[in-house]
Design an enzyme around this catalytic site. Structure first.
Site, mmCIF file in Angstrom:
data_model
loop_
_atom_site.group_PDB
_atom_site.id
_atom_site.type_symbol
_atom_site.label_atom_id
_atom_site.label_comp_id
_atom_site.label_asym_id
_atom_site.label_seq_id
_atom_site.Cartn_x
_atom_site.Cartn_y
_atom_site.Cartn_z
ATOM 1 C CB CYS A 110 -0.979 -0.038 1.169
ATOM 2 S SG CYS A 110 -2.358 1.124 0.992
ATOM 3 C CG HIS A 213 -3.630 -3.571 3.040
ATOM 4 N ND1 HIS A 213 -2.631 -3.156 3.893
ATOM 5 C CD2 HIS A 213 -4.185 -2.438 2.516
ATOM 6 C CE1 HIS A 213 -2.581 -1.838 3.911
ATOM 7 N NE2 HIS A 213 -3.502 -1.372 3.075
ATOM 8 C CD GLU A 215 -1.321 -6.199 5.189
ATOM 9 O OE1 GLU A 215 -1.979 -5.187 5.525
ATOM 10 O OE2 GLU A 215 -0.884 -6.356 4.028
#
Length: 246
Positions: A110, A213, A215
């Site tokens: 990001c 994102h 993660e």
């Protein structure tokens, strides 16, 4: 071989007059641990500390957060530009540039992708909603673990191989800025339907960056996005070994 130590860049948060400190979303650490690395959260610090971070870490994950100060890509702030942290920008630029020189992988997520781009001479769209004619929704209204929109992968990129050679994948989305002009040496690896660059890769330097994102998708159970972290951790191991043999 021992597990690589991955430095995660952080933000500064102030919850109240009596509670403030270093912040990085827990999903970054979760994903790196799942991929076989040791995560280490790095506070924002002056240049001399960043030099020590370079010695301590085998690779760096540039995390999400506030906007990049537009002065670093020779622009004045537009009305849609949000808060920025100049000291954080400067430290992360230093980490990117030194990592390339020292052969240490970098994974930008990001804001981290945007930092990589500016560090290498690129520019940003300061606010997608006000600068694009027909933007899609890039700040989703559902949980960050859920997917929001599609991205199209470029077939001649390493990212295409990592994500299973699929032409399109669904991703989450929590950003209002994005890459405009690409930085030196970066290659666009994915696009959203409105033309926003959603990812870059540079195989030779061990650099990858995505606008979504992964993660949080990994924490939510996505094996595909876990593959991104496994690739990054493997590159950290390989380049650590190669550097030790020089």
């Amino acid at each position: 071989m021992s597990k690589p130590i991955i430095g995660i860049t952080s933000a500064f948060v102030k919850l109240s007059n009596f509670s403030e400190g270093v912040y990085a979303h827990k999903d970054y650490s979760t994903a790196l641990i799942k991929a076989g690395a040791i995560p280490l959260i790095l506070p924002i610090a002056p240049g001399s500390c960043a030099d020590q971070y370079m010695e301590l870490c085998d690779g760096f994950l540039l995390s999400g957060g506030c906007d990049v100060n537009p002065k670093f890509f020779d622009q004045d702030p537009m009305p849609g530009c949000g808060l920025f942290d100049t000291e954080r920008d400067q430290m992360e630029f230093q980490l990117v540039r030194q990592s390339i020189k020292k052969g240490k992988p970098v994974f930008g997520i990001c804001r981290g992708l945007q930092v990589m781009n500016v560090a290498l001479g690129g520019t940003l769209i300061q606010d997608i909603a006000s600068e694009l004619d027909h933007p899609i929704q890039h700040v989703q209204k559902v949980s960050r673990k859920e997917v929001s929109h599609r991205v199209r992968l470029e077939k001649d990129t390493y990212l295409f191989q990592i994500l299973g050679e699929q032409e399109t994948v669904m991703v989450n989305s929590l950003h209002h800025q994005s890459i405009d002009r690409l930085g030196d040496g970066l290659r666009a690896a994915a696009f959203s339907a409105d033309g926003i660059i959603e990812a870059v890769d540079v195989k030779e330097n061990g650099l990858i960056g995505v606008q979504w994102h992964p993660e949080s998708m990994t924490a939510g159970g996505s094996d595909m996005m876990l593959g991104l972290f496994k690739y990054f951790v493997t590159r950290c191991k390989e380049m650590k070994q190669a550097n030790s043999e020089v």
